[in-house]
Design a protein around this motif. Structure first.
Motif, short mmCIF file in Angstrom:
data_model
loop_
_atom_site.label_atom_id
_atom_site.label_comp_id
_atom_site.label_asym_id
_atom_site.label_seq_id
_atom_site.Cartn_x
_atom_site.Cartn_y
_atom_site.Cartn_z
N GLY A 69 0.80 -1.24 0.00
CA GLY A 69 0.00 0.00 0.00
C GLY A 69 0.82 1.27 0.00
O GLY A 69 0.27 2.36 0.17
N HIS A 70 2.11 1.15 -0.19
CA HIS A 70 2.92 2.38 -0.25
C HIS A 70 4.22 2.12 -1.00
O HIS A 70 4.59 0.96 -1.24
CB HIS A 70 3.23 2.90 1.16
N THR A 71 4.89 3.20 -1.36
CA THR A 71 6.20 3.09 -2.01
C THR A 71 7.04 4.33 -1.71
O THR A 71 6.54 5.28 -1.10
CB THR A 71 6.04 2.89 -3.55
N GLU A 72 8.29 4.29 -2.12
CA GLU A 72 9.17 5.44 -1.92
C GLU A 72 9.40 6.14 -3.25
O GLU A 72 9.56 5.47 -4.29
CB GLU A 72 10.54 4.95 -1.41
N PHE A 73 9.42 7.46 -3.22
CA PHE A 73 9.71 8.25 -4.42
C PHE A 73 10.38 9.54 -3.96
O PHE A 73 9.86 10.19 -3.03
CB PHE A 73 8.39 8.56 -5.16
N MET A 74 11.50 9.88 -4.53
CA MET A 74 12.26 11.07 -4.13
C MET A 74 12.52 11.06 -2.60
O MET A 74 12.50 12.12 -1.96
CB MET A 74 11.52 12.37 -4.51
N GLY A 75 12.71 9.87 -2.05
CA GLY A 75 12.99 9.78 -0.61
C GLY A 75 11.78 10.04 0.28
O GLY A 75 11.92 10.21 1.49
N PHE A 78 4.86 7.41 -0.41
CA PHE A 78 3.58 7.66 -1.08
C PHE A 78 2.67 6.46 -0.95
O PHE A 78 3.09 5.33 -1.20
CB PHE A 78 3.80 7.97 -2.57
N LYS A 79 1.45 6.73 -0.54
CA LYS A 79 0.43 5.69 -0.51
C LYS A 79 0.04 5.37 -1.96
O LYS A 79 -0.11 6.30 -2.77
CB LYS A 79 -0.78 6.23 0.26
N VAL A 80 -0.13 4.08 -2.27
CA VAL A 80 -0.63 3.72 -3.60
C VAL A 80 -1.74 2.68 -3.47
O VAL A 80 -1.74 1.89 -2.53
CB VAL A 80 0.48 3.15 -4.53
N ASN A 81 -2.65 2.71 -4.42
CA ASN A 81 -3.61 1.62 -4.55
C ASN A 81 -3.84 1.42 -6.05
O ASN A 81 -3.23 2.11 -6.87
CB ASN A 81 -4.91 1.90 -3.79
N SER A 138 -10.39 11.98 -11.99
CA SER A 138 -11.30 11.27 -11.08
C SER A 138 -11.14 11.73 -9.64
O SER A 138 -10.01 11.94 -9.16
CB SER A 138 -11.06 9.75 -11.20
N ASP A 139 -12.27 11.89 -8.95
CA ASP A 139 -12.23 12.33 -7.56
C ASP A 139 -11.56 11.30 -6.66
O ASP A 139 -10.88 11.66 -5.70
CB ASP A 139 -13.64 12.61 -7.04
N SER A 140 -11.75 10.02 -6.96
CA SER A 140 -11.12 9.03 -6.08
C SER A 140 -9.61 9.02 -6.25
O SER A 140 -8.86 8.77 -5.30
CB SER A 140 -11.71 7.63 -6.25
N ILE A 141 -9.13 9.32 -7.46
CA ILE A 141 -7.67 9.45 -7.64
C ILE A 141 -7.17 10.70 -6.89
O ILE A 141 -6.16 10.66 -6.19
CB ILE A 141 -7.31 9.53 -9.14
N LEU A 142 -7.93 11.79 -7.01
CA LEU A 142 -7.51 13.02 -6.31
C LEU A 142 -7.49 12.83 -4.80
O LEU A 142 -6.68 13.43 -4.10
CB LEU A 142 -8.44 14.19 -6.69
N ALA A 143 -8.36 11.94 -4.29
CA ALA A 143 -8.36 11.68 -2.85
C ALA A 143 -7.06 11.00 -2.44
O ALA A 143 -6.50 11.29 -1.37
CB ALA A 143 -9.57 10.81 -2.48
N VAL A 144 -6.55 10.10 -3.29
CA VAL A 144 -5.26 9.44 -2.99
C VAL A 144 -4.15 10.50 -2.98
O VAL A 144 -3.31 10.56 -2.08
CB VAL A 144 -4.93 8.35 -4.04
N ALA A 145 -4.17 11.36 -4.01
CA ALA A 145 -3.14 12.41 -4.11
C ALA A 145 -3.18 13.34 -2.89
O ALA A 145 -2.15 13.70 -2.32
CB ALA A 145 -3.33 13.20 -5.41
N ILE A 193 2.75 -7.81 -15.49
CA ILE A 193 2.62 -7.17 -14.18
C ILE A 193 2.01 -5.78 -14.36
O ILE A 193 1.11 -5.37 -13.64
CB ILE A 193 3.99 -7.05 -13.48
N VAL A 194 2.52 -5.07 -15.37
CA VAL A 194 2.02 -3.71 -15.60
C VAL A 194 0.59 -3.76 -16.09
O VAL A 194 -0.30 -3.13 -15.54
CB VAL A 194 2.93 -2.96 -16.60
N SER A 195 0.34 -4.58 -17.15
CA SER A 195 -0.98 -4.48 -17.76
C SER A 195 -2.08 -5.11 -16.91
O SER A 195 -3.22 -4.72 -17.00
CB SER A 195 -0.98 -5.07 -19.16
N SER A 196 -1.76 -6.09 -16.05
CA SER A 196 -2.87 -6.68 -15.32
C SER A 196 -3.10 -6.07 -13.95
O SER A 196 -4.12 -6.31 -13.35
CB SER A 196 -2.75 -8.20 -15.22
N TYR A 197 -2.18 -5.28 -13.43
CA TYR A 197 -2.38 -4.71 -12.10
C TYR A 197 -2.51 -3.18 -12.11
O TYR A 197 -3.21 -2.62 -11.29
CB TYR A 197 -1.26 -5.12 -11.15
#
Ligand code: GLN
Length: 282
Positions: A69-75, A78-81, A138-145, A193-197
């Motif tokens: 549910g998260h990753t690192e970017f520029m140190g 970031f939450k991801v889903n 999308s509002d749900s994407i903006l909520a993640v951001a 991995i990219v296209s199915s997830y």
């Protein structure tokens, strides 16, 4: 099981992804890599179960970043889903270049197709004088951001707009974007991995992969980018020339292609210089 044994077991089970073992164990146990050595302990049954579940999902191809549910970017974290693209190291090239260009200037920045928000949020964090707006369709994407902005302690605006349908409101000094840039036909032949997830909407750049660059350069920027403003795109490794041509055909000058750390073309940057002639005839 004691943590040292567990580490080698997990590595073995992950096969080609063995380098992710410590990441998984830390996530579940809350132990740091230093703890594994300095404060080793027995791993509880419940922790073992969670680790096994993660390994099963991982071995069926799901990216670890979505599982945790998260990753690192520029140190930064970031939450991801599965609504958003997993931030890529490649994209740090775009951020580094635009951040060094902006420096301490007081500028308004628009991140088009912000997804997790990784680009705009990094800019807001590193360039304290910017006013950053994160745009997505999308509002749900903006909520993640927005959640990621809060997580990283930056103040940003969000803007809901489908740029293929409408021109966003506002005036900006910088437009930055890592738009979907893969040719439609290629998407389903990509590493599965990219296209199915990952969300197809974050990848699909139309029949030739250039749909968003055209739309932004030909329609969107004209209305919302200030004179002398900067545009900075992430591009596919083979799109440097085509995206440069799209920009040169419009009112952009100083078009520059920048390479990433693997020596692939990765960023195109240009300056908006609307000619007197075009502004009179618009
Ligand atoms: N801006 C986000 C990123 O760079 C999302 C990009 C996208 O969805 N194409 O990761």
């Amino acid at each position: 099981m004691v943590v040292s044994r567990l580490r080698s077991e997990v590595r073995k089970q992950l096969g080609e992804n063995e380098h992710e073992a410590d990441w998984i164990i830390s996530h579940v146990t809350g132990m740091s890599q230093a703890d594994f050595v300095l404060h080793p302990r027995e791993i509880a049954d419940e922790e073992m179960r969670q680790i096994e579940d993660i390994i099963t999902r991982r071995n069926s191809g799901e990216p670890l970043q979505y599982i945790l549910g998260h990753t690192e970017f520029m140190g930064m974290t970031f939450k991801v889903n599965d609504l958003v693209l997993i931030p890529r190291q490649d994209t740090e090239t775009l951020v580094e270049n635009i951040v060094s260009k902006i420096g301490k200037k007081k500028l308004k920045v628009l991140d088009i197709g912000t997804g997790s928000g990784c680009i705009g949020i990094s800019i807001a964090k590193l360039c304290k004088n910017t006013e950053v707006t994160l745009l997505d369709y999308s509002d749900s994407i903006l909520a993640v951001a927005k959640e990621n902005a809060d997580l990283n302690g930056v103040n940003v605006k969000t803007l809901h707009c489908d740029i293929l349908e409408a021109v966003p409101e506002g005036q900006y000094d910088v437009i930055v974007s890592n738009p979907p840039y893969i040719e439609t036909d290629t998407i389903f032949s990509l590493d599965n991995i990219v296209s199915s997830y990952e969300p197809v909407e974050a990848l699909d750049g139309g029949f030739d992969g250039l749909m968003f660059y055209r739309r932004i350069a030909e329609e969107v920027a004209k209305d919302i980018l200030n004179e002398n403003g900067i545009i900075a795109f992430e591009i596919g490794y083979n799109q440097g020339e085509e995206v440069s041509d799209i920009l040169r055909e419009e009112d952009f000058s100083n078009v520059r292609v920048i390479k990433d750390s693997c020596d692939n073309d990765r960023v195109v940057m240009a300056r908006f210089k609307p000619s007197l002639f075009s502004s009179l005839t618009d």
